[in-house]
Design a protein around this motif. Sequence first.
Motif, short mmCIF file in Angstrom:
data_model
loop_
_atom_site.label_atom_id
_atom_site.label_comp_id
_atom_site.label_asym_id
_atom_site.label_seq_id
_atom_site.Cartn_x
_atom_site.Cartn_y
_atom_site.Cartn_z
N ARG A 1 0.84 -1.22 0.00
CA ARG A 1 0.00 0.00 0.00
C ARG A 1 0.86 1.25 0.00
O ARG A 1 0.60 2.20 -0.75
N ALA A 2 1.90 1.27 0.83
CA ALA A 2 2.78 2.44 0.88
C ALA A 2 3.50 2.65 -0.45
O ALA A 2 3.60 3.77 -0.94
N PHE A 3 3.98 1.57 -1.06
CA PHE A 3 4.70 1.67 -2.33
C PHE A 3 3.78 2.15 -3.44
O PHE A 3 4.13 3.04 -4.22
N LEU A 4 2.61 1.55 -3.55
CA LEU A 4 1.71 1.87 -4.66
C LEU A 4 0.96 3.19 -4.48
O LEU A 4 0.74 3.91 -5.45
N PHE A 5 0.55 3.49 -3.26
CA PHE A 5 -0.36 4.62 -3.06
C PHE A 5 0.24 5.80 -2.30
O PHE A 5 -0.32 6.88 -2.34
N GLY A 6 1.38 5.59 -1.64
CA GLY A 6 2.07 6.68 -0.97
C GLY A 6 1.18 7.53 -0.08
O GLY A 6 0.16 7.07 0.44
N GLN A 7 1.55 8.80 0.08
CA GLN A 7 0.81 9.72 0.94
C GLN A 7 -0.56 10.07 0.38
O GLN A 7 -1.50 10.32 1.12
N SER A 8 -0.67 10.11 -0.94
CA SER A 8 -1.92 10.55 -1.57
C SER A 8 -3.04 9.52 -1.45
O SER A 8 -4.21 9.87 -1.53
N GLY A 9 -2.66 8.24 -1.31
CA GLY A 9 -3.67 7.19 -1.27
C GLY A 9 -4.18 6.80 -2.64
O GLY A 9 -5.13 6.04 -2.76
N ASP B 1 1.29 8.04 -13.88
CA ASP B 1 2.33 8.89 -14.49
C ASP B 1 3.69 8.64 -13.87
O ASP B 1 4.72 8.85 -14.51
N LYS B 2 3.72 8.17 -12.62
CA LYS B 2 4.97 7.85 -11.95
C LYS B 2 5.59 6.57 -12.52
O LYS B 2 6.78 6.37 -12.46
N TYR B 3 4.74 5.71 -13.08
CA TYR B 3 5.17 4.43 -13.65
C TYR B 3 4.65 4.32 -15.08
O TYR B 3 3.73 3.54 -15.37
N PRO B 4 5.21 5.08 -16.01
CA PRO B 4 4.66 5.11 -17.37
C PRO B 4 4.75 3.78 -18.12
O PRO B 4 4.00 3.57 -19.07
N GLN B 5 5.61 2.87 -17.68
CA GLN B 5 5.72 1.58 -18.36
C GLN B 5 4.76 0.53 -17.78
O GLN B 5 4.69 -0.58 -18.29
N ALA B 6 4.05 0.88 -16.71
CA ALA B 6 3.14 -0.08 -16.09
C ALA B 6 1.99 -0.39 -17.03
O ALA B 6 1.45 0.51 -17.68
N VAL C 1 -4.84 -18.49 -18.53
CA VAL C 1 -5.32 -17.14 -18.28
C VAL C 1 -4.61 -16.63 -17.04
O VAL C 1 -4.60 -17.30 -16.00
N ARG C 2 -3.97 -15.47 -17.16
CA ARG C 2 -3.32 -14.83 -16.00
C ARG C 2 -4.21 -13.69 -15.52
O ARG C 2 -4.83 -12.99 -16.30
N ASN C 3 -4.22 -13.52 -14.21
CA ASN C 3 -4.99 -12.45 -13.59
C ASN C 3 -4.21 -11.88 -12.41
O ASN C 3 -4.71 -11.74 -11.32
N GLY C 4 -2.93 -11.62 -12.63
CA GLY C 4 -2.15 -11.03 -11.57
C GLY C 4 -0.93 -11.88 -11.26
O GLY C 4 -0.76 -12.95 -11.85
N PRO C 5 -0.09 -11.40 -10.38
CA PRO C 5 -0.24 -10.18 -9.60
C PRO C 5 -0.08 -8.94 -10.48
O PRO C 5 0.47 -9.00 -11.56
N HIS C 6 -0.59 -7.83 -9.97
CA HIS C 6 -0.55 -6.57 -10.69
C HIS C 6 0.37 -5.57 -9.99
O HIS C 6 0.20 -5.35 -8.80
N TYR C 7 1.29 -5.01 -10.70
CA TYR C 7 2.22 -3.98 -10.24
C TYR C 7 3.29 -4.50 -9.29
O TYR C 7 4.46 -4.26 -9.49
N VAL C 8 2.89 -5.20 -8.21
CA VAL C 8 3.86 -5.75 -7.25
C VAL C 8 3.38 -7.13 -6.80
O VAL C 8 2.22 -7.49 -6.98
#
Length: 136
Positions: A60-68, A73-78, A98-105
């Motif tokens: 949660r901290a890595f993906l959403f930071g202080q803003s939640g 835009d921070k990860y344009p290749q995602a 069929v793959r359904n994740g994991p997503h981002y991390v």
Amino acid sequence: MDETIEPVRPKDRGNVPVHSVSFDDASAYCEWAKVRLPTEEEWLAAALIDQRIMSPREMRAFLFGQSGRFDIDKYPQALDGLGKEFVVGDVVPGKAVVRNGPHYVREEGWETHPNRLEWPSDAYDLMLGFRVCRRS
């Protein structure tokens, strides 16, 4: 726009996989377009922006930071719009992966989550799609 049938606005469709097709349809398209479906490994590498395995709190901290909010835009290749997608993998004839994740991390226990399904190759679903890779 009926979001039940078409959840993606036309202006946002550039990086969203096609959907409502079978693996057989996707394979036929790939042959016609001279592209290929990604392997499970390629899909996973493209889906992750960080290779670490994180606790739920770290994730949660890595993906959403202080803003939640996730800042694409921070990860344009995602890869955005990740859902259930056909990939090439080991299955019995007549089935597709069929793959359904994991997503981002990868969250702790990611390998035990139902992120991989075996699907009939001629079946389709409204929210099941595919992406393509260039042939090398």
